[in-house]
Design a protein around this motif. Sequence first.
Motif, PDB file in Angstrom:
ATOM      1  N   ALA A  93      53.071  47.644  47.685  1.00  0.00           N
ATOM      2  CA  ALA A  93      53.176  48.331  46.390  1.00  0.00           C
ATOM      3  C   ALA A  93      51.965  48.045  45.510  1.00  0.00           C
ATOM      4  N   MET A  94      50.774  48.249  46.104  1.00  0.00           N
ATOM      5  CA  MET A  94      49.537  48.066  45.348  1.00  0.00           C
ATOM      6  C   MET A  94      48.540  49.121  45.796  1.00  0.00           C
ATOM      7  N   SER A  95      47.463  49.239  45.061  1.00  0.00           N
ATOM      8  CA  SER A  95      46.476  50.256  45.425  1.00  0.00           C
ATOM      9  C   SER A  95      45.676  49.809  46.645  1.00  0.00           C
ATOM     10  N   ARG A  96      45.215  50.795  47.389  1.00  0.00           N
ATOM     11  CA  ARG A  96      44.384  50.520  48.557  1.00  0.00           C
ATOM     12  C   ARG A  96      43.105  49.812  48.132  1.00  0.00           C
ATOM     13  N   THR A  97      42.536  50.254  47.024  1.00  0.00           N
ATOM     14  CA  THR A  97      41.284  49.668  46.525  1.00  0.00           C
ATOM     15  C   THR A  97      41.467  48.188  46.206  1.00  0.00           C
ATOM     16  N   ILE A 150      35.111  20.741  56.814  1.00  0.00           N
ATOM     17  CA  ILE A 150      35.041  22.183  57.055  1.00  0.00           C
ATOM     18  C   ILE A 150      33.718  22.698  56.498  1.00  0.00           C
ATOM     19  N   HIS A 151      32.955  23.387  57.348  1.00  0.00           N
ATOM     20  CA  HIS A 151      31.672  23.912  56.917  1.00  0.00           C
ATOM     21  C   HIS A 151      31.799  25.284  56.274  1.00  0.00           C
ATOM     22  N   HIS A 152      32.839  25.993  56.618  1.00  0.00           N
ATOM     23  CA  HIS A 152      33.076  27.310  56.013  1.00  0.00           C
ATOM     24  C   HIS A 152      34.573  27.451  55.775  1.00  0.00           C
ATOM     25  N   HIS A 153      34.932  27.556  54.534  1.00  0.00           N
ATOM     26  CA  HIS A 153      36.344  27.752  54.189  1.00  0.00           C
ATOM     27  C   HIS A 153      36.510  29.242  53.938  1.00  0.00           C
ATOM     28  N   PRO A 154      37.184  29.969  54.831  1.00  0.00           N
ATOM     29  CA  PRO A 154      37.260  31.423  54.700  1.00  0.00           C
ATOM     30  C   PRO A 154      38.022  31.870  53.453  1.00  0.00           C
ATOM     31  N   HIS A 155      37.636  33.029  52.963  1.00  0.00           N
ATOM     32  CA  HIS A 155      38.351  33.646  51.846  1.00  0.00           C
ATOM     33  C   HIS A 155      39.751  34.001  52.349  1.00  0.00           C
ATOM     34  N   PRO A 156      40.785  33.786  51.527  1.00  0.00           N
ATOM     35  CA  PRO A 156      42.148  34.102  51.961  1.00  0.00           C
ATOM     36  C   PRO A 156      42.337  35.564  52.366  1.00  0.00           C
ATOM     37  N   GLY A 157      41.548  36.447  51.801  1.00  0.00           N
ATOM     38  CA  GLY A 157      41.623  37.854  52.206  1.00  0.00           C
ATOM     39  C   GLY A 157      41.226  38.039  53.656  1.00  0.00           C
ATOM     40  N   SER A 217      41.829  46.246  49.442  1.00  0.00           N
ATOM     41  CA  SER A 217      40.540  46.240  50.130  1.00  0.00           C
ATOM     42  C   SER A 217      39.592  45.210  49.518  1.00  0.00           C
ATOM     43  N   ARG A 218      39.579  45.112  48.199  1.00  0.00           N
ATOM     44  CA  ARG A 218      38.729  44.127  47.525  1.00  0.00           C
ATOM     45  C   ARG A 218      39.112  42.701  47.925  1.00  0.00           C
ATOM     46  N   VAL A 219      40.404  42.447  48.057  1.00  0.00           N
ATOM     47  CA  VAL A 219      40.864  41.118  48.488  1.00  0.00           C
ATOM     48  C   VAL A 219      40.435  40.870  49.934  1.00  0.00           C
ATOM     49  N   LEU A 220      40.696  41.828  50.810  1.00  0.00           N
ATOM     50  CA  LEU A 220      40.388  41.666  52.229  1.00  0.00           C
ATOM     51  C   LEU A 220      38.897  41.468  52.473  1.00  0.00           C
ATOM     52  N   ASN A 221      38.071  42.044  51.613  1.00  0.00           N
ATOM     53  CA  ASN A 221      36.621  41.927  51.759  1.00  0.00           C
ATOM     54  C   ASN A 221      36.036  40.766  50.956  1.00  0.00           C
ATOM     55  N   GLY A 222      36.900  39.934  50.387  1.00  0.00           N
ATOM     56  CA  GLY A 222      36.431  38.753  49.670  1.00  0.00           C
ATOM     57  C   GLY A 222      35.819  39.040  48.318  1.00  0.00           C
ATOM     58  N   LYS A 223      36.047  40.227  47.786  1.00  0.00           N
ATOM     59  CA  LYS A 223      35.497  40.609  46.480  1.00  0.00           C
ATOM     60  C   LYS A 223      36.448  40.271  45.338  1.00  0.00           C
ATOM     61  N   THR A 248      54.490  31.864  52.470  1.00  0.00           N
ATOM     62  CA  THR A 248      55.022  31.659  51.118  1.00  0.00           C
ATOM     63  C   THR A 248      53.951  31.949  50.084  1.00  0.00           C
ATOM     64  N   ALA A 249      54.383  32.269  48.899  1.00  0.00           N
ATOM     65  CA  ALA A 249      53.439  32.505  47.806  1.00  0.00           C
ATOM     66  C   ALA A 249      52.591  31.257  47.574  1.00  0.00           C
ATOM     67  N   GLN A 250      53.228  30.093  47.650  1.00  0.00           N
ATOM     68  CA  GLN A 250      52.510  28.833  47.434  1.00  0.00           C
ATOM     69  C   GLN A 250      51.378  28.657  48.451  1.00  0.00           C
ATOM     70  N   THR A 251      51.618  29.048  49.680  1.00  0.00           N
ATOM     71  CA  THR A 251      50.578  28.948  50.712  1.00  0.00           C
ATOM     72  C   THR A 251      49.367  29.782  50.338  1.00  0.00           C
ATOM     73  N   TRP A 252      49.605  31.022  49.905  1.00  0.00           N
ATOM     74  CA  TRP A 252      48.497  31.915  49.554  1.00  0.00           C
ATOM     75  C   TRP A 252      47.756  31.420  48.321  1.00  0.00           C
ATOM     76  N   VAL A 253      48.500  30.932  47.334  1.00  0.00           N
ATOM     77  CA  VAL A 253      47.863  30.383  46.128  1.00  0.00           C
ATOM     78  C   VAL A 253      47.023  29.160  46.501  1.00  0.00           C
ATOM     79  N   ASN A 254      47.550  28.314  47.373  1.00  0.00           N
ATOM     80  CA  ASN A 254      46.808  27.129  47.811  1.00  0.00           C
ATOM     81  C   ASN A 254      45.546  27.513  48.585  1.00  0.00           C
ATOM     82  N   LEU A 255      45.666  28.501  49.465  1.00  0.00           N
ATOM     83  CA  LEU A 255      44.479  28.964  50.194  1.00  0.00           C
ATOM     84  C   LEU A 255      43.400  29.441  49.233  1.00  0.00           C
ATOM     85  N   GLN A 256      43.822  30.194  48.206  1.00  0.00           N
ATOM     86  CA  GLN A 256      42.855  30.703  47.234  1.00  0.00           C
ATOM     87  C   GLN A 256      42.230  29.559  46.441  1.00  0.00           C
ATOM     88  N   ALA A 257      43.045  28.608  45.992  1.00  0.00           N
ATOM     89  CA  ALA A 257      42.532  27.472  45.223  1.00  0.00           C
ATOM     90  C   ALA A 257      41.582  26.630  46.075  1.00  0.00           C
TER      91      ALA A 257
END
Length: 100
Positions: free
Chosen positions: A32-36, A2-9, A39-45, A63-72
């Motif tokens: 149940a979280m702030s928009r800010t 993989i040449h580019h592994h996208p940010h999970p956001g 937004s920081r997650v979605l923008n890779g910040k 699953t939570a595990q999927t998202w944690v794995n994507l981030q790791a």
Amino acid sequence: MIHHHPHPGEVLKETVLDPLNLSVTEAADRLAMSRTALSRVLNGKASISPDLAMRLEKAGVSTAQTWVNLQANHALWRVMQRKQPPVRALQETAILEESV
């Protein structure tokens, strides 16, 4: 390889929010979280935390595990893009003795 592994956001935005036509404000409210913060997650910040991963699972988004794995995996990919310092084995003598 993989040449580019996208940010999970980015994955969250493109595969969940966009197809559901959810705004960042609406998705943040449902999670149940702030928009800010979302937004920081979605923008890779910011990373997808275990807490956000659990919220996504409770909201029916994989699953939570999927998202944690994507981030790791994303974090590991970023590290692999940098030059690594010279590292030596912690047990050099043990490794040498085993190979003899």
